[in-house]
Enzyme design. Structure first.
Site, mmCIF file in Angstrom:
data_model
loop_
_atom_site.group_PDB
_atom_site.id
_atom_site.type_symbol
_atom_site.label_atom_id
_atom_site.label_comp_id
_atom_site.label_asym_id
_atom_site.label_seq_id
_atom_site.Cartn_x
_atom_site.Cartn_y
_atom_site.Cartn_z
ATOM 1 N N ASP A 55 8.716 2.611 -0.003
ATOM 2 C CA ASP A 55 10.188 2.973 0.036
ATOM 3 C C ASP A 55 10.065 4.895 0.461
ATOM 4 O O ASP A 55 9.910 5.255 -0.911
ATOM 5 C CB ASP A 55 10.327 2.564 -1.247
ATOM 6 C CG ASP A 55 12.043 3.001 -1.393
ATOM 7 O OD1 ASP A 55 12.693 4.059 -0.264
ATOM 8 O OD2 ASP A 55 12.928 2.412 -2.317
ATOM 9 N N SER A 67 2.523 -3.323 6.607
ATOM 10 C CA SER A 67 1.016 -4.273 6.204
ATOM 11 C C SER A 67 1.693 -5.135 4.890
ATOM 12 O O SER A 67 2.834 -4.671 4.328
ATOM 13 C CB SER A 67 0.557 -3.448 5.914
ATOM 14 O OG SER A 67 0.435 -1.894 4.943
ATOM 15 N N TYR A 68 1.606 -6.341 4.979
ATOM 16 C CA TYR A 68 1.912 -7.319 4.084
ATOM 17 C C TYR A 68 1.241 -7.225 2.326
ATOM 18 O O TYR A 68 -0.214 -7.424 2.816
ATOM 19 C CB TYR A 68 1.366 -8.244 4.407
ATOM 20 C CG TYR A 68 2.152 -9.675 3.563
ATOM 21 C CD1 TYR A 68 2.783 -9.883 2.696
ATOM 22 C CD2 TYR A 68 1.246 -10.838 3.735
ATOM 23 C CE1 TYR A 68 3.418 -10.594 2.028
ATOM 24 C CE2 TYR A 68 1.145 -11.997 2.809
ATOM 25 C CZ TYR A 68 2.594 -11.835 1.767
ATOM 26 O OH TYR A 68 2.941 -12.349 0.921
ATOM 27 N N ALA A 69 1.712 -6.762 1.236
ATOM 28 C CA ALA A 69 1.074 -6.655 0.821
ATOM 29 C C ALA A 69 1.774 -7.790 -0.849
ATOM 30 O O ALA A 69 2.497 -8.046 -1.153
ATOM 31 C CB ALA A 69 1.827 -5.562 -0.286
ATOM 32 N N ASP A 104 10.698 9.633 -5.552
ATOM 33 C CA ASP A 104 11.130 8.129 -5.688
ATOM 34 C C ASP A 104 10.374 7.059 -6.435
ATOM 35 O O ASP A 104 9.819 5.441 -5.652
ATOM 36 C CB ASP A 104 12.029 7.204 -5.720
ATOM 37 C CG ASP A 104 12.846 5.932 -6.497
ATOM 38 O OD1 ASP A 104 12.664 6.339 -7.154
ATOM 39 O OD2 ASP A 104 13.636 5.308 -5.229
ATOM 40 N N GLU A 161 5.438 -6.088 -6.368
ATOM 41 C CA GLU A 161 5.006 -4.954 -6.573
ATOM 42 C C GLU A 161 4.247 -4.447 -8.631
ATOM 43 O O GLU A 161 4.013 -6.705 -9.215
ATOM 44 C CB GLU A 161 6.336 -4.691 -7.892
ATOM 45 C CG GLU A 161 7.379 -5.182 -6.376
ATOM 46 C CD GLU A 161 9.158 -4.785 -6.994
ATOM 47 O OE1 GLU A 161 9.332 -4.815 -7.997
ATOM 48 O OE2 GLU A 161 9.681 -4.941 -5.821
ATOM 49 N N SER A 176 18.478 -3.211 3.519
ATOM 50 C CA SER A 176 17.376 -3.917 4.646
ATOM 51 C C SER A 176 17.271 -4.886 3.867
ATOM 52 O O SER A 176 17.075 -5.098 2.674
ATOM 53 C CB SER A 176 16.450 -2.608 4.657
ATOM 54 O OG SER A 176 16.083 -2.271 3.059
ATOM 55 N N GLU A 208 7.853 -0.609 -9.357
ATOM 56 C CA GLU A 208 8.867 -0.608 -8.586
ATOM 57 C C GLU A 208 8.247 -0.769 -6.460
ATOM 58 O O GLU A 208 7.989 -1.478 -5.658
ATOM 59 C CB GLU A 208 10.626 -0.645 -8.375
ATOM 60 C CG GLU A 208 10.982 -1.627 -9.148
ATOM 61 C CD GLU A 208 11.173 -0.273 -10.256
ATOM 62 O OE1 GLU A 208 12.056 -0.879 -10.424
ATOM 63 O OE2 GLU A 208 10.591 -0.118 -10.308
#
Length: 396
Positions: free
Chosen positions: A196, A133-135, A178, A139, A67, A182
């Site tokens: 994720d 949503s845009y972070a 997980d 990370e 992706s 990250e």
């Protein structure tokens, strides 16, 4: 992850929508009128399905194995989204349909400020699209590498946010499986947003299932029960939490070696070292989370849940009720950042100046019989073979 599906071209096994999640053809599906509704009542008009041409696509925010996440601005509203894009042909070829479906279904269940939000899904003939949503600040790992390690105030604040998020997630019967820096993003205001969920597991309330029987995760954060019993539980996320707290203070995860096999050996034997200057209360918390017996970890159901975890002395000054409204502390380095040249692809580094405290509990590994790669050959993140690695002296 992204999914798409059209009437004329739908990958097998990718449903158009689900009761608990947005339909793949646009925004959330409208509820059907109930049996008691008026005979001639008209259903509310459906919003127009979104299409790629509704957005102006910009820079790439991240790339995964199957992706790509791209920053996109919706033309009609000027609102920014992180849109995850994936080719249908590729996910079918790589047998990733369950991964995509799982991520969509799990994210549609979540409504909490510390998780990335799924706003919509749509598709064309070739691609799937998830509107997330845009972070903006990326990370958490990026800041650990940049700063080196967090001071106690920052460590406490971000650990508390992760604990709050896990309490909500586990209350929904979901295991992340997980959790790692990250997968913890920071939004524009520097609050965490966990992402994720392709390997997440929704536990079945009917069967009272408490474990997920599949091997997933990242080597440095994998729990011992996943290695010995091949199953994960809610407590597995608490193990990962312990690894993350350690990394916030020390700058690197607790279990490091030249390859995954050796990392797994250290995890099963509970072999890790504390730096001399590790915050005492944080150290005590890590020791109560990195416990081989999953039923003995602070915060698990067998240990009376999240109440005792949130009452740990490390969180003494935390006000839990409104964490998402509190001003995040300015990120302050506890110790200087480590150069990328000092770390190999498994996070393995030599740290002189440590007064190593070895924690060695439990029997040696009996369930892993794979032949370990030659530990003398270690690839760095820049593709070089380094034997040995240049030593890092930043802890002195």
């Amino acid at each position: 992850m992204v999914r798409t599906q059209t009437e004329s071209s739908t990958p097998p096994g990718i449903p158009g929508g689900s009761r608990q999640g947005p339909a793949m053809d646009g925004t959330a599906a409208e509820p059907r009128p109930g049996a008691g509704s008026l005979q001639h009542a008209q259903p509310p008009p459906q919003p127009r399905k979104k299409r790629p041409e509704d957005f102006k696509f910009g820079k790439i925010l991240g790339e995964g194995s199957f992706s790509t996440v791209v920053l996109a601005r919706e033309l009609a509203t000027s609102r920014e989204y992180a849109i995850k894009i994936l080719e249908k042909r590729h996910i079918i070829k790589e047998n990733k349909v369950p991964y995509v479906t799982r991520e969509r279904d799990v994210m549609s269940r979540l409504d909490h400020p510390f998780f990335v939000k799924l706003y919509f899904t749509f598709q064309d003939d070739e691609k799937l699209y998830f509107g997330l949503s845009y972070a903006k600040n990326g990370e958490l790992l990026k800041y650990i590498r940049k700063i080196g390690s967090f001071d106690e105030t920052c460590t406490r604040f971000y650990t508390a946010e992760i604990v709050s998020a896990l309490e909500y997630l586990h209350g929904k019967g979901i295991i992340h499986r997980d959790l790692k820096p990250e997968n913890i993003l920071l939004n524009e205001d520097m609050y965490i947003q966990i992402t994720d969920f392709g390997t997440a597991k929704v536990l079945s309330p009917e069967s009272k299932q408490a474990r997920a029987n599949s091997f997933v995760g990242t080597a440095q954060y994998v729990s011992p029960e996943l290695l010995t019993e091949k199953s994960a539980c809610k407590s597995s996320d608490l193990w990962a939490l312990g690894c993350i707290i350690y990394q916030l203070v020390a700058g690197l995860p607790p279990f490091r070696a030249g390859n995954e096999y050796l990392i797994f050996q250290k995890i099963i034997k509970l072999e890790y070292d504390f730096p001399e200057k590790f915050f005492p209360k944080a150290r005590d918390l890590v020791e109560k989370l990195l416990v081989l017996d999953a039923t003995k970890r602070l915060g698990c159901e067998e240990m009376e849940g999240y109440g005792p975890l949130k009452a740990h002395p490390f969180f003494e000054s935390v006000t839990w009720e409104n964490l998402h409204q509190q001003t995040p502390p300015k990120l302050t380095a506890y110790l200087p950042a480590m150069s990328e040249d000092d770390e190999d692809c498994y996070g393995n580094v030599s740290w002189p100046g440590w007064r190593a405290r070895q924690v060695a509990l439990g029997p040696p590994c009996t369930g892993l019989h794979a032949r370990a790669p030659d530990p003398r050959v270690i690839c760095s993140r820049k593709g070089r073979v380094s034997v040995p690695l240049r030593q890092a002296c930043w802890w002195l």
